[in-house]
Design a protein around this motif. Structure first.
Motif, short mmCIF file in Angstrom:
data_model
loop_
_atom_site.label_atom_id
_atom_site.label_comp_id
_atom_site.label_asym_id
_atom_site.label_seq_id
_atom_site.Cartn_x
_atom_site.Cartn_y
_atom_site.Cartn_z
N THR A 15 32.45 6.55 23.36
CA THR A 15 34.36 6.07 23.12
C THR A 15 34.67 3.96 23.42
OG1 THR A 15 34.29 7.41 25.41
CG2 THR A 15 36.53 5.99 24.87
N TYR A 16 33.70 3.65 22.93
CA TYR A 16 33.81 2.34 23.36
C TYR A 16 32.68 0.93 21.87
CZ TYR A 16 37.26 2.85 26.92
OH TYR A 16 37.83 3.32 27.67
N LEU A 17 31.72 2.57 21.93
CA LEU A 17 31.21 1.49 21.28
C LEU A 17 31.76 0.89 19.66
CD1 LEU A 17 27.96 0.45 21.12
CD2 LEU A 17 27.51 2.90 19.53
N GLY A 18 32.40 1.35 19.11
CA GLY A 18 31.84 0.20 18.03
C GLY A 18 33.51 -0.77 18.27
N GLU A 19 34.04 -1.04 19.49
CA GLU A 19 34.75 -1.60 19.72
C GLU A 19 34.02 -3.05 20.71
OE1 GLU A 19 38.55 -1.28 22.45
OE2 GLU A 19 37.91 0.67 21.92
N ALA A 20 32.67 -2.22 21.24
CA ALA A 20 31.42 -3.69 21.87
C ALA A 20 31.45 -4.41 20.64
CB ALA A 20 30.39 -2.69 22.34
N ILE A 21 30.75 -3.50 19.51
CA ILE A 21 30.01 -3.97 17.83
C ILE A 21 31.16 -4.86 17.62
CG2 ILE A 21 28.48 -3.20 15.66
CD1 ILE A 21 27.60 -1.11 17.21
N ASP A 22 31.89 -4.65 17.29
CA ASP A 22 33.46 -5.46 16.62
C ASP A 22 33.33 -6.22 17.64
OD1 ASP A 22 34.05 -3.75 14.74
OD2 ASP A 22 35.78 -2.28 16.00
N SER A 23 33.45 -6.75 18.80
CA SER A 23 33.07 -8.00 19.77
C SER A 23 32.12 -8.99 19.09
CB SER A 23 33.24 -7.48 21.54
OG SER A 23 32.48 -7.17 22.24
N ILE A 24 31.33 -8.42 19.67
CA ILE A 24 30.27 -9.44 19.27
C ILE A 24 30.42 -9.40 17.40
CG2 ILE A 24 27.41 -9.12 18.35
CD1 ILE A 24 27.23 -7.08 20.25
N LEU A 25 31.16 -8.74 16.70
CA LEU A 25 31.27 -9.04 15.35
C LEU A 25 32.44 -9.78 14.75
CD1 LEU A 25 30.45 -5.81 13.06
CD2 LEU A 25 28.95 -8.12 13.38
N SER A 26 32.90 -10.09 16.13
CA SER A 26 34.12 -11.35 16.09
C SER A 26 34.17 -12.85 16.86
CB SER A 26 35.53 -10.72 16.52
OG SER A 26 35.24 -10.56 17.99
N GLN A 27 32.85 -12.68 17.03
CA GLN A 27 32.28 -14.39 16.99
C GLN A 27 32.70 -14.95 16.70
OE1 GLN A 27 30.80 -14.53 20.65
NE2 GLN A 27 32.78 -12.06 20.85
N SER A 28 33.14 -16.08 17.13
CA SER A 28 32.93 -17.47 16.11
C SER A 28 30.92 -17.78 15.61
CB SER A 28 33.58 -19.27 16.82
OG SER A 28 33.34 -18.79 17.96
N ARG A 29 30.74 -17.35 15.94
CA ARG A 29 29.49 -17.36 16.12
C ARG A 29 28.37 -16.12 15.19
NH1 ARG A 29 27.73 -22.82 17.23
NH2 ARG A 29 25.57 -22.53 16.39
N ALA A 30 28.97 -15.26 14.52
CA ALA A 30 29.07 -13.67 13.96
C ALA A 30 27.87 -13.96 12.63
CB ALA A 30 29.27 -13.57 13.58
N SER A 31 27.73 -15.27 12.63
CA SER A 31 26.53 -15.17 11.01
C SER A 31 25.03 -15.63 11.82
CB SER A 31 26.71 -16.23 10.30
OG SER A 31 27.29 -17.22 11.16
N ASP A 32 25.63 -16.12 13.05
CA ASP A 32 23.93 -16.49 13.89
C ASP A 32 23.52 -15.29 15.00
OD1 ASP A 32 24.01 -19.42 12.71
OD2 ASP A 32 25.41 -20.25 14.66
N VAL A 33 24.11 -14.56 14.76
CA VAL A 33 23.83 -13.18 15.55
C VAL A 33 23.37 -12.03 15.39
CG1 VAL A 33 24.95 -11.81 16.94
CG2 VAL A 33 25.90 -14.13 16.94
N GLU A 34 22.09 -11.25 15.60
CA GLU A 34 21.48 -10.50 14.99
C GLU A 34 22.00 -9.33 16.24
OE1 GLU A 34 17.58 -8.95 15.32
OE2 GLU A 34 16.86 -10.14 16.75
N ILE A 35 22.82 -7.83 15.79
CA ILE A 35 23.08 -6.95 16.87
C ILE A 35 21.71 -5.71 16.89
CG2 ILE A 35 24.94 -5.29 17.91
CD1 ILE A 35 26.79 -6.76 15.59
N ILE A 36 21.35 -5.67 18.51
CA ILE A 36 21.05 -4.35 17.89
C ILE A 36 21.02 -3.19 18.85
CG2 ILE A 36 18.27 -3.15 19.18
CD1 ILE A 36 17.46 -7.00 18.63
N VAL A 37 21.09 -2.00 18.65
CA VAL A 37 21.81 -0.68 19.59
C VAL A 37 20.60 -0.78 19.63
CG1 VAL A 37 23.24 0.97 19.52
CG2 VAL A 37 23.86 -1.57 18.70
N VAL A 38 20.15 0.11 21.27
CA VAL A 38 19.00 0.49 21.37
C VAL A 38 19.66 2.21 22.34
CG1 VAL A 38 17.03 0.76 22.89
CG2 VAL A 38 17.61 -0.97 21.93
N ASP A 39 19.64 3.09 21.83
CA ASP A 39 20.06 4.99 22.21
C ASP A 39 19.08 4.61 23.00
OD1 ASP A 39 20.53 7.04 22.28
OD2 ASP A 39 21.36 7.45 20.32
#
Length: 163
Positions: A15-39
């Motif tokens: 339900t909210y996974l896309g919004e959760a990932i978008d909130s990481i991508l909207s970080q002011s430091r997004a270029s410094d972040v790797e995102i790992i999703v563990v299913d």
């Protein structure tokens, strides 16, 4: 190498996974972040639904071993100097990582920083902050932990030094 690894765990709740990932991508430091999703063994692999939408995300799938095991798998796969967790149904404000990262850079001996969190949705606690309810936790009115994983940012070696 990324400065920060954001680890998201999920099990059968899209339900909210896309919004959760978008909130990481909207970080002011997004270029410094790797995102790992563990299913954690969802019936339908999460990457099937979201992989094309988020090509920069590292997707890891495991059998259903529980959220703690999923966080550990993400932690083991992380390349960042700093680690943080976000549940699939939680969101971050756009300055969360920047504020926490700057604090740790200024006070490196701390190793870990946490922040308050505000609940959202329709429930009785919607709009309240976790810290504003601290007195209820101290009085034993809640069995849940005071701070959930999404509020932390910690330096990779901090836990090893603590134990």
């Amino acid at each position: 190498m990324p400065r920060i690894s954001a680890i998201v765990t999920i099990y059968n709740r899209l339900t909210y996974l896309g919004e959760a990932i978008d909130s990481i991508l909207s970080q002011s430091r997004a270029s410094d972040v790797e995102i790992i999703v563990v299913d954690d063994g969802s019936t339908t692999p999460v990457q099937v639904r979201y992989g094309d939408r988020y090509p920069g995300v590292r997707w890891i799938r495991q059998g259903n071993l529980g959220v703690c095991a999923a966080r550990q798998v993400g932690t083991d796969a992380a390349r960042g100097e700093y680690l943080c967790y976000l549940d699939d149904d939680d969101l971050w404000t756009s300055d969360k990582l920047d504020l926490q990262w700057r604090f740790l850079e200024g006070y490196g001996e701390a190793g870990l920083v946490c922040s308050d969190a505000r609940t959202f949705g329709e429930g009785r606690d919607a709009g309240q902050t976790v810290f504003s309810r601290y007195h209820e936790f101290r009085q034993g009115k809640h069995e849940k932990v005071l701070a959930k994983p999404p509020v932390y940012l910690f330096e990779r070696g901090a836990l090893a030094r603590a134990f």
